[in-house]
Scaffold this motif. Structure first.
Motif, PDB file in Angstrom:
ATOM      1  N   PHE A 127       0.854  -1.192   0.000  1.00 21.95           N
ATOM      2  CA  PHE A 127       0.000   0.000   0.000  1.00 21.95           C
ATOM      3  C   PHE A 127       0.883   1.233   0.000  1.00 21.95           C
ATOM      4  CE2 PHE A 127      -2.199   3.489   2.121  1.00 21.95           C
ATOM      5  CZ  PHE A 127      -3.382   3.540   1.407  1.00 21.95           C
ATOM      6  N   ASP A 128       0.581   2.175  -0.880  1.00 23.20           N
ATOM      7  CA  ASP A 128       1.322   3.434  -0.987  1.00 23.20           C
ATOM      8  C   ASP A 128       0.291   4.544  -1.114  1.00 23.20           C
ATOM      9  OD1 ASP A 128       4.118   4.836  -1.929  1.00 23.20           O
ATOM     10  OD2 ASP A 128       2.416   5.618  -3.075  1.00 23.20           O
ATOM     11  N   HIS A 129       0.340   5.540  -0.219  1.00 20.85           N
ATOM     12  CA  HIS A 129      -0.735   6.545  -0.221  1.00 20.85           C
ATOM     13  C   HIS A 129      -0.730   7.411  -1.476  1.00 20.85           C
ATOM     14  CE1 HIS A 129       2.359   9.236   1.634  1.00 20.85           C
ATOM     15  NE2 HIS A 129       1.706  10.147   0.956  1.00 20.85           N
ATOM     16  N   ASN A 130       0.441   7.613  -2.107  1.00 22.00           N
ATOM     17  CA  ASN A 130       0.455   8.369  -3.362  1.00 22.00           C
ATOM     18  C   ASN A 130      -0.234   7.582  -4.477  1.00 22.00           C
ATOM     19  OD1 ASN A 130       1.747  10.674  -2.421  1.00 22.00           O
ATOM     20  ND2 ASN A 130       3.783   9.866  -2.830  1.00 22.00           N
ATOM     21  N   ALA A 131       0.024   6.290  -4.521  1.00 23.50           N
ATOM     22  CA  ALA A 131      -0.643   5.447  -5.513  1.00 23.50           C
ATOM     23  C   ALA A 131      -2.144   5.403  -5.239  1.00 23.50           C
ATOM     24  CB  ALA A 131      -0.058   4.042  -5.489  1.00 23.50           C
ATOM     25  N   GLN A 132      -2.509   5.406  -3.950  1.00 25.91           N
ATOM     26  CA  GLN A 132      -3.925   5.390  -3.613  1.00 25.91           C
ATOM     27  C   GLN A 132      -4.601   6.698  -4.015  1.00 25.91           C
ATOM     28  OE1 GLN A 132      -5.249   2.650  -2.627  1.00 25.91           O
ATOM     29  NE2 GLN A 132      -7.342   3.334  -2.257  1.00 25.91           N
ATOM     30  N   THR A 133      -3.885   7.809  -3.862  1.00 27.26           N
ATOM     31  CA  THR A 133      -4.417   9.092  -4.331  1.00 27.26           C
ATOM     32  C   THR A 133      -4.707   9.029  -5.829  1.00 27.26           C
ATOM     33  OG1 THR A 133      -3.287  10.387  -2.616  1.00 27.26           O
ATOM     34  CG2 THR A 133      -3.882  11.543  -4.642  1.00 27.26           C
ATOM     35  N   LEU A 134      -3.772   8.453  -6.579  1.00 24.68           N
ATOM     36  CA  LEU A 134      -3.983   8.328  -8.031  1.00 24.68           C
ATOM     37  C   LEU A 134      -5.202   7.448  -8.326  1.00 24.68           C
ATOM     38  CD1 LEU A 134      -2.813   9.062 -10.835  1.00 24.68           C
ATOM     39  CD2 LEU A 134      -1.609   6.871 -10.774  1.00 24.68           C
ATOM     40  N   ARG A 135      -5.373   6.359  -7.588  1.00 25.60           N
ATOM     41  CA  ARG A 135      -6.543   5.495  -7.795  1.00 25.60           C
ATOM     42  C   ARG A 135      -7.832   6.270  -7.537  1.00 25.60           C
ATOM     43  NH1 ARG A 135      -6.460   0.219  -8.285  1.00 25.60           N
ATOM     44  NH2 ARG A 135      -8.360  -0.152  -7.070  1.00 25.60           N
ATOM     45  N   ILE A 136      -7.827   7.092  -6.519  1.00 24.51           N
ATOM     46  CA  ILE A 136      -9.021   7.860  -6.181  1.00 24.51           C
ATOM     47  C   ILE A 136      -9.397   8.816  -7.298  1.00 24.51           C
ATOM     48  CG2 ILE A 136      -9.880   9.698  -4.661  1.00 24.51           C
ATOM     49  CD1 ILE A 136      -8.368   8.230  -2.376  1.00 24.51           C
ATOM     50  N   VAL A 137      -8.429   9.577  -7.784  1.00 22.79           N
ATOM     51  CA  VAL A 137      -8.752  10.632  -8.759  1.00 22.79           C
ATOM     52  C   VAL A 137      -8.866  10.107 -10.188  1.00 22.79           C
ATOM     53  CG1 VAL A 137      -7.685  12.410  -7.323  1.00 22.79           C
ATOM     54  CG2 VAL A 137      -6.327  11.339  -9.130  1.00 22.79           C
ATOM     55  N   THR A 138      -8.488   8.847 -10.418  1.00 17.58           N
ATOM     56  CA  THR A 138      -8.609   8.291 -11.769  1.00 17.58           C
ATOM     57  C   THR A 138      -9.619   7.147 -11.862  1.00 17.58           C
ATOM     58  OG1 THR A 138      -6.785   6.720 -11.407  1.00 17.58           O
ATOM     59  CG2 THR A 138      -6.228   8.879 -12.346  1.00 17.58           C
ATOM     60  N   GLY A 182       9.559  -1.794  -5.968  1.00 19.96           N
ATOM     61  CA  GLY A 182       9.130  -1.457  -7.315  1.00 19.96           C
ATOM     62  C   GLY A 182       8.118  -0.323  -7.290  1.00 19.96           C
ATOM     63  N   VAL A 183       7.952   0.351  -8.404  1.00 16.22           N
ATOM     64  CA  VAL A 183       6.954   1.412  -8.502  1.00 16.22           C
ATOM     65  C   VAL A 183       5.577   0.779  -8.331  1.00 16.22           C
ATOM     66  CG1 VAL A 183       5.960   3.190  -9.994  1.00 16.22           C
ATOM     67  CG2 VAL A 183       8.427   2.758 -10.042  1.00 16.22           C
ATOM     68  N   PRO A 184       4.701   1.362  -7.494  1.00 13.69           N
ATOM     69  CA  PRO A 184       3.389   0.761  -7.252  1.00 13.69           C
ATOM     70  C   PRO A 184       2.631   0.441  -8.538  1.00 13.69           C
ATOM     71  CG  PRO A 184       3.760   2.543  -5.705  1.00 13.69           C
ATOM     72  CD  PRO A 184       4.908   2.573  -6.675  1.00 13.69           C
ATOM     73  N   ALA A 185       1.954  -0.705  -8.530  1.00 14.09           N
ATOM     74  CA  ALA A 185       1.266  -1.187  -9.732  1.00 14.09           C
ATOM     75  C   ALA A 185       0.216  -0.206 -10.232  1.00 14.09           C
ATOM     76  CB  ALA A 185       0.619  -2.537  -9.438  1.00 14.09           C
ATOM     77  N   ALA A 186      -0.478   0.469  -9.306  1.00 13.04           N
ATOM     78  CA  ALA A 186      -1.527   1.403  -9.727  1.00 13.04           C
ATOM     79  C   ALA A 186      -0.955   2.531 -10.569  1.00 13.04           C
ATOM     80  CB  ALA A 186      -2.247   1.969  -8.500  1.00 13.04           C
ATOM     81  N   ILE A 187       0.241   2.974 -10.222  1.00 12.37           N
ATOM     82  CA  ILE A 187       0.883   4.052 -10.980  1.00 12.37           C
ATOM     83  C   ILE A 187       1.329   3.548 -12.342  1.00 12.37           C
ATOM     84  CG2 ILE A 187       2.876   5.613 -11.029  1.00 12.37           C
ATOM     85  CD1 ILE A 187       2.648   5.826  -7.979  1.00 12.37           C
ATOM     86  N   LEU A 188       1.907   2.346 -12.379  1.00 10.89           N
ATOM     87  CA  LEU A 188       2.362   1.791 -13.655  1.00 10.89           C
ATOM     88  C   LEU A 188       1.179   1.518 -14.587  1.00 10.89           C
ATOM     89  CD1 LEU A 188       5.133  -0.706 -12.476  1.00 10.89           C
ATOM     90  CD2 LEU A 188       5.412   1.621 -13.383  1.00 10.89           C
ATOM     91  N   GLU A 189       0.073   1.040 -14.034  1.00 10.93           N
ATOM     92  CA  GLU A 189      -1.099   0.751 -14.858  1.00 10.93           C
ATOM     93  C   GLU A 189      -1.650   2.020 -15.489  1.00 10.93           C
ATOM     94  OE1 GLU A 189      -3.799  -1.191 -12.231  1.00 10.93           O
ATOM     95  OE2 GLU A 189      -2.547  -2.993 -12.036  1.00 10.93           O
ATOM     96  N   PHE A 190      -1.729   3.095 -14.694  1.00 15.34           N
ATOM     97  CA  PHE A 190      -2.252   4.328 -15.264  1.00 15.34           C
ATOM     98  C   PHE A 190      -1.245   4.953 -16.221  1.00 15.34           C
ATOM     99  CE2 PHE A 190      -3.241   8.864 -15.409  1.00 15.34           C
ATOM    100  CZ  PHE A 190      -4.590   8.801 -15.743  1.00 15.34           C
TER     101      PHE A 190
END
Length: 405
Positions: A127-138, A182-190
């Motif tokens: 869990f990474d809060h920056n990646a979670q922020t990206l999940r929220i806004v996207t 590794g770079v969080p998966a949510a960031i790589l996916e977006f």
């Protein structure tokens, strides 16, 4: 006609809303707002932003109404980010948008909640809060008919993901921060859908928001710590830099009542940090000869930063807070209790997703035998909870919840 020092001419290296790289989903422009103003407004009107009012910064809400929440912290960061942006000739709307959204991905109970979720998600990508922020806004915000998320501009999105610097090295490998995980998966996916230039710096506006976060965090934790009685004025007098500011206040205003003394101390601390950042950033920008926002992104180091001397002082203040405040027994006990709430809820929802609200239960069940996908749904659900709601859920399921005192 003279130019007001409070409204400087826009710098050549400022982000330009008219030249934005756009949004994932194309939309017609607004006749009354710039693209960055529109981003800011969407963030303010989001459900996730409202929830910040009931999410912990450092002190839990039960301790009193005057201490910071994630919402008040975000507003204070936005104010400082705007001040820095205006002084440096940047787009203050973009700086404000990044500042307002930077904590949207934080779960309940502050860093205790984040650490607990990271433990539970360790087998599933962490869990990474920056990646979670990206999940929220996207993805997770569902307000608009044409798309999930808020459909923010590239410039705001890159600011949220990269406000602490690039995530990849020029060769594509992760930066040291992500070397192990590794770079969080949510960031790589977006990033695969909408390229965010992960090996480059974000705009100067995003950098202003990042340093504003540091300024607000330190100053306001000192403020809350003093008001909560967890830090004493005697402690402040012995701390690096803070002691000098306290002596300055005492000399100018002898016998000042405690509440006013604390405020005078904190406002001086914020001012010194802001003025140092403005001065150092101007030096760096001039030395780099930055002539465009792309020059900022191509830099070898941040352009908005503290001076070396203030960087050392800021690190010393963080160490002071770590030892005198963050590791204090009352907070350690509360953090342990808060983590236990998440440690209990996560496996329960994983094994019995029907105990979640209908939409969340359906999403978890749709994962079928894909445990990683199911875990991410549960993580999204818990991360979106406020402090009081997660306690309410614990009480509903297990019959009791800690008082967190």
């Amino acid at each position: 006609m003279s130019v007001s020092p409070f409204r400087p001419v826009r710098a050549a290296y400022a982000a330009d809303s008219d030249a934005s790289r756009g949004r994932l989903f194309s939309e017609p422009g607004s006749p009354s707002r710039t693209k960055f103003q529109r981003d800011r407004d969407r963030i303010i009107h989001s459900t996730a932003f409202r929830r910040l009012a009931h999410k912990t910064q450092v002190f839990i809400p039960h301790e009193g109404d005057h201490y910071r929440t994630r919402l008040t912290h975000s507003l204070e960061v936005a104010q400082i980010a705007r001040a820095l942006a205006r002084a440096l000739g940047l787009d203050d709307d973009l700086a404000e948008a990044v500042a307002l959204a930077h904590d949207l991905g934080h779960p309940p109970f502050g860093h205790a909640g984040e650490d607990a979720l990271h433990v539970m998600m360790a087998p599933y990508g962490g869990f990474d809060h920056n990646a979670q922020t990206l999940r929220i806004v996207t993805k997770l915000e569902r307000r608009y008919a044409a798309f999930d998320g808020l459909n923010l501009t590239f410039e705001t999105l890159e600011g949220l993901v990269k406000h602490n610097g690039p995530l990849r090295l020029p060769d594509g490998s992760p930066t040291p921060r992500f070397a192990k995980s590794g770079v969080p998966a949510a960031i790589l996916e977006f990033d695969a859908l909408f390229h965010l230039d992960l090996a480059r710096f974000a705009s100067a506006e995003a950098q202003a928001a990042a340093i504003a976060d540091d300024i607000a965090y330190n100053a306001h934790d000192i403020d809350d710590g003093l008001r909560a009685g967890l830090i004493d004025v005697v402690d402040i007098a012995q701390a690096p830099f803070l002691g000098d500011l306290a002596a300055e206040v005492a000399a100018l205003r002898p016998g000042l009542e405690p509440a006013r003394f604390v405020h005078e101390l904190v406002r001086r601390l914020i001012t010194r940090f802001i003025e140092d950042a403005i001065g150092e950033s101007r030096l760096r920008l001039d030395a780099a000869g930055a002539g465009s926002a792309e020059d900022i992104r191509d830099g070898a180091a941040p352009m908005v930063a503290f001076s070396p001397a203030m960087t050392r002082l800021e690190a010393e203040i963080k160490q002071f807070l770590l030892h005198i405040l963050y590791r204090r027994e009352p907070l350690n006990r509360i953090r342990a209790q808060a983590a236990e709430v998440i440690f209990n809820l996560f496996p329960h929802f994983f094994g019995k997703p029907t105990s979640m609200p209908v939409d969340w239960a359906a999403a978890a069940q749709a994962a079928g035998g894909d445990d990683t996908r199911r875990a991410r749904v549960i993580c999204d659900y818990i991360a979106g909870m406020t402090d009081r709601y997660v306690l309410q859920e614990h009480r509903r399921i297990f019959g009791a919840a800690p008082e967190l005192r």
